[in-house]
Design a protein around this motif. Structure first.
Motif, short mmCIF file in Angstrom:
data_model
loop_
_atom_site.label_atom_id
_atom_site.label_comp_id
_atom_site.label_asym_id
_atom_site.label_seq_id
_atom_site.Cartn_x
_atom_site.Cartn_y
_atom_site.Cartn_z
N ILE A 207 -13.91 58.03 102.55
CA ILE A 207 -13.81 59.31 102.08
C ILE A 207 -13.90 59.15 100.29
CG2 ILE A 207 -11.62 60.84 101.49
CD1 ILE A 207 -10.16 59.61 104.08
N GLY A 208 -13.80 58.37 99.85
CA GLY A 208 -14.26 58.37 98.45
C GLY A 208 -15.71 58.53 98.01
N ALA A 209 -16.50 58.18 98.97
CA ALA A 209 -17.80 58.19 98.79
C ALA A 209 -18.25 59.69 98.99
CB ALA A 209 -18.70 57.23 99.68
N ARG A 210 -17.43 60.13 100.09
CA ARG A 210 -17.61 61.65 100.29
C ARG A 210 -17.43 62.51 99.20
NH1 ARG A 210 -19.92 65.40 100.83
NH2 ARG A 210 -19.17 67.40 101.44
N LEU A 211 -16.51 62.10 98.33
CA LEU A 211 -16.04 62.98 97.30
C LEU A 211 -17.01 62.87 96.20
CD1 LEU A 211 -12.01 62.11 97.38
CD2 LEU A 211 -13.49 64.26 98.32
N VAL A 212 -17.57 61.94 96.04
CA VAL A 212 -18.57 62.01 95.04
C VAL A 212 -19.69 62.95 95.38
CG1 VAL A 212 -20.46 60.40 94.08
CG2 VAL A 212 -18.19 59.41 94.63
N PHE A 213 -20.01 62.89 96.72
CA PHE A 213 -21.24 63.85 96.93
C PHE A 213 -20.66 65.38 96.95
CE2 PHE A 213 -23.09 60.04 98.78
CZ PHE A 213 -24.06 60.08 98.38
N LEU A 214 -19.51 65.57 97.08
CA LEU A 214 -18.64 66.72 97.00
C LEU A 214 -18.95 67.29 95.79
CD1 LEU A 214 -16.78 68.94 97.96
CD2 LEU A 214 -14.93 67.81 97.00
N ALA A 215 -18.82 66.69 94.82
CA ALA A 215 -18.99 67.36 93.39
C ALA A 215 -20.28 67.73 93.33
CB ALA A 215 -18.51 66.20 92.31
N LEU A 216 -21.30 66.82 93.68
CA LEU A 216 -22.72 67.22 93.37
C LEU A 216 -23.07 68.43 94.28
CD1 LEU A 216 -24.10 63.71 93.36
CD2 LEU A 216 -23.82 65.16 91.54
#
Length: 350
Positions: A207-216
């Motif tokens: 989930i944390g990795a997904r949130l990184v891409f979410l911002a981008l």
């Protein structure tokens, strides 16, 4: 001839083809996407764009001394559905697309509408004809026109929040679902379980990795729409970010649930497509959810993508505060929490 047929049946190409067909027939997911999915898609679009009798065009009449007389004249035509409202309320309805035209309280009347909308141009003709007839003769007056061209009222302004919501749904579900199933197939999950870590930490890392891409993803799409398409952001950036975050977390939870049991890529692909298909069609990405019958509206409003799209449009186009978006945010939170809890409970590590 019989010898030739026997040799043909034993040919490698024929045997491989038969084996592949047999494998496909044993996969319910493959049968669904080959036969059932096209039928469901056609049926859904047929309902959305179904043929139906022409309905009266909704218009607003600005409150004033002659408002009731104009409302009665428009209602008598049978082609217009008028209601009297103050100017600011009528402006909001026109901007949101709930009415096609506003008749302003001037003499002669002024027609306020968006010329880029087909229904508004039709409403202009219908309203003018009805009022001319009520005046006793054709072309009794030459009405003034006031065109609505402000940002936030165009189709592209409606479309961009829907595309943003669809992107958050697709990448959230597919990224989580595929990566977990691939690790299960490669027996990595089994190795991780033996490592000195808690199981929830592994899932939280996804989930944390997904949130990184979410911002981008959100930043790129919003900047493109704002600078190149002139799409407005009427609300605060913080509110937009929070709505996007809650929506992404909701779909991450759903992706975890869908990836909890499948052991093959084909299996998780089928489940993800089955879950996302109704939202692609029914959740108002490309056209309003009001195109569908009233009987299915409760189900449509309960879909997480519908709630996310409505919340994004509320922030971007109407500057709605978070308190006004509480029902939509509640739907997203419930989907995310329930999906994550159930997915974690039934998760298969091998």
């Amino acid at each position: 001839m019989a010898r030739w047929l026997r040799s043909l049946r034993a040919a490698p190409l024929v045997l491989l083809t038969r084996a592949r067909v047999a494998e496909s027939l044993r996969e319910p997911e493959a049968l669904f996407w080959m036969f059932v999915f096209p039928i469901l898609l056609s049926a859904a679009l047929a309902v959305a764009f179904r043929e139906q009798p022409a309905e009266p065009v909704p218009v607003s009449v600005e409150a004033g001394a002659g408002a009731e007389a104009r409302r009665a004249a428009l209602e008598a035509s049978g082609r217009v559905l008028p209601r009297v409202a103050p100017r600011e309320e009528a402006r909001q309805e026109l901007r949101a697309g709930r009415v096609a035209l506003v008749v302003l309280d001037t003499d002669p009347p002024t027609y306020w509408f968006d010329p880029t909308r087909t229904e508004s141009r039709v409403a202009r003709l219908e309203v003018d004809q009805a009022l001319q007839r009520a005046a006793g003769r054709a072309d009794a007056f030459r009405a003034a026109e006031l065109e609505m061209t402000e940002r936030g009222s165009r189709y592209v302004d409606f479309l961009v929040p829907g595309l943003l919501g669809m992107n958050l749904m697709s990448t959230g579900i597919w990224a989580i679902g595929f990566s977990l199933v691939q690790q299960r197939i490669g027996k990595l999950l089994k190795l991780f379980v033996a490592a000195p870590m808690r199981r929830w930490q592994l899932l939280t890392a996804h989930i944390g990795a997904r949130l990184v891409f979410l911002a981008l993803e959100v930043t790129a799409l919003v900047l493109f729409a704002f600078f190149l398409l002139d799409v407005p952001i009427a609300g605060s950036i913080a509110a937009l970010g929070l709505v996007s975050l809650i929506g992404a977390m909701s779909f991450v939870g759903l992706g975890l649930l869908l990836a909890a049991r499948p052991r093959t890529i084909e299996g998780v692909s089928g489940l993800i497509n089955l879950a996302t298909f109704p939202m692609w069609i029914f959740s108002g990405v490309f056209f309003s959810t009001e195109r569908f019958p009233d009987a299915v509206q409760p189900l449509i409003q309960a879909l997480p993508l519908t709630a996310l799209n409505d919340a994004l449009r509320g922030v971007m186009l109407e500057a709605a505060p978070l308190s006004a978006l509480a029902p939509e945010l509640a739907v997203l939170v419930v989907w995310g929490v329930v999906s994550f809890a159930v997915g974690l409970k039934i998760f298969r590590w091998q």
